[in-house]
Scaffold this active site. Structure first.
Site, mmCIF file in Angstrom:
data_model
loop_
_atom_site.group_PDB
_atom_site.id
_atom_site.type_symbol
_atom_site.label_atom_id
_atom_site.label_comp_id
_atom_site.label_asym_id
_atom_site.label_seq_id
_atom_site.Cartn_x
_atom_site.Cartn_y
_atom_site.Cartn_z
ATOM 1 N N GLU A 152 0.792 -1.245 0.000
ATOM 2 C CA GLU A 152 0.000 0.000 0.000
ATOM 3 C C GLU A 152 0.820 1.289 0.000
ATOM 4 O OE1 GLU A 152 -2.801 -0.231 3.234
ATOM 5 O OE2 GLU A 152 -3.838 -1.950 2.373
ATOM 6 N N GLU A 258 -6.003 -10.721 -1.556
ATOM 7 C CA GLU A 258 -6.906 -10.517 -0.403
ATOM 8 C C GLU A 258 -8.359 -10.436 -0.863
ATOM 9 O OE1 GLU A 258 -5.562 -7.193 2.013
ATOM 10 O OE2 GLU A 258 -3.463 -7.673 1.667
#
Ligand code: XIL
Length: 347
Positions: A152, A258
């Protein structure tokens, strides 16, 4: 047949596991039956590996060589290696779930505390990566087959995310992290850049141009992780497809790391729609794989069953986003996912 059997010819099928799942005999059976990859949902994050008492109690000693503890990940590594299940390591470098004190001079927080300088942070970064990789590789060789080296780092608006990492180590922290990971990773262990909302066009472009290409130029990255916390109607399937192919065309492995699809209505109708959305996503993945447009090597679901999904807390409403519910009852979405390879590879 199980998920890992049906998808065996194409890519790994994984799930995130919590410490609780690992202690639950029923969950263990499902893990062995359905999956050939697992990811610790939390235990491998810096917050749980950095030893707070040790580091802060002896700050001078550990200033450039932070102490790391491994008691929280032994269970998972043990279970995976005993059962021949691979693991994704998640995650070495992240602004989230990394303690504030780790970024500070003398590991001190509060009044008068100062962020650590670049030189110290790069030393801490190298030592942390080295300690974690060496532990896992020496104690459980071959078990962790891929690492999310950096998680991220891109902002949704398309730039680099401003964080404690950019502030202390500097804007090249991604490159530095991958250099260290490459230096200490055992041969064959794959290094990934992982992010969410990768299908937002400007974020995708930023990741490709400013993160992946520089890493590729130095031969430091093997794959890109698309987290894929999806909504029922967003992103549009076409945009998701474009993204898988855009990353694939770089010659990198692509993993869905995910996957879940937020859905707050548990009616039969709504669960049918969820199944349809899952079918679409898996069709995109198999089609891209079949055409050689993207080397998809794994799809990991973020959680084993609806009741323990992180989304209920994150979205502030009860979510029904996964393939199993209750006592690991397969939902319509499970059967939909199981059916996709038959359609795509009928010939
Ligand atoms: C989440 C976990 O599922 C939660 O249990 C925890 O409270 C917060 O983190 N992106 C990531 C994952 O990379 O590590 C996050 O996991 C979900 C979003």
């Amino acid at each position: 047949m199980s998920l890992k059997e049906v998808y065996g010819p194409y890519f790994k099928i994984g799930t995130a596991v919590s410490a609780k799942d690992l202690r639950d005999p029923q969950a263990q059976e499902i893990l062995k039956l359905q999956y050939n990859s697992i990811t610790c949902e939390n235990a491998m994050k810096p917050r749980y590996l950095l030893d707070e008492n040790e580091n802060r109690g002896n700050a001078e000693k550990y200033d450039r060589e932070p102490a790391v503890r491994f008691d929280r990940i032994r269970d998972c590594l043990e279970f995976a290696s005993a059962n021949g299940i691979g693991m994704r390591g998640h995650t070495l470098v992240w602004h989230g779930q990394t303690p504030e004190w780790f970024f500070m001079e003398g590991y001190r927080t509060g009044e008068g505390s100062v962020p650590a300088g670049r030189d110290v942070m790069l030393a801490r970064l190298e030592h942390y990566i080295r300690s974690v990789l060496e532990f896992v590789q020496e104690q459980y060789p071959g078990t962790v087959y891929a690492w999310d080296v950096v998680n991220e780092a891109a902002a949704d608006s398309g730039g680099l995310r401003a964080s404690r990492w950019t502030q202390t180590a500097g804007e090249d922290f991604i490159l530095q992290a991958f250099r260290f990971a490459k230096k200490y990773a055992a041969p064959g262990v794959k290094l990934f850049y992982n992010d969410y909302n990768t299908y937002l066009p400007c974020k995708r472009e930023m990741i490709i141009e400013h993160i992946l290409k520089p890493l590729l130029a130095e031969g430091l990255v093997d794959g890109v992780g698309m987290q894929s916390h999806l909504l029922m109607h967003s992103p549009e399937s076409a945009e998701y497809d474009r993204t898988v192919r855009a990353f694939g065309s770089l010659g990198l492995e692509v993993q869905i790391t995910e996957l879940d699809i937020h859905n707050a209505v548990c009616s039969e109708r709504s669960m049918e729609e969820l199944a349809k959305r899952y079918r679409e996503i898996f069709s995109i993945l198999l089609q891209a794989k079949k055409e050689g447009a993207a080397n998809i090597t794994g799809v990991t679901f973020w959680g084993m069953r609806d009741e323990t999904s992180w989304l209920t807390e994150f979205r502030k409403e009860t979510s029904y986003p996964l393939l199993f519910s209750g006592n690991f009852m397969p939902k319509m979405a499970y059967h939909a996912v199981m059916g996709v390879p038959r359609v795509h590879y009928a010939d």
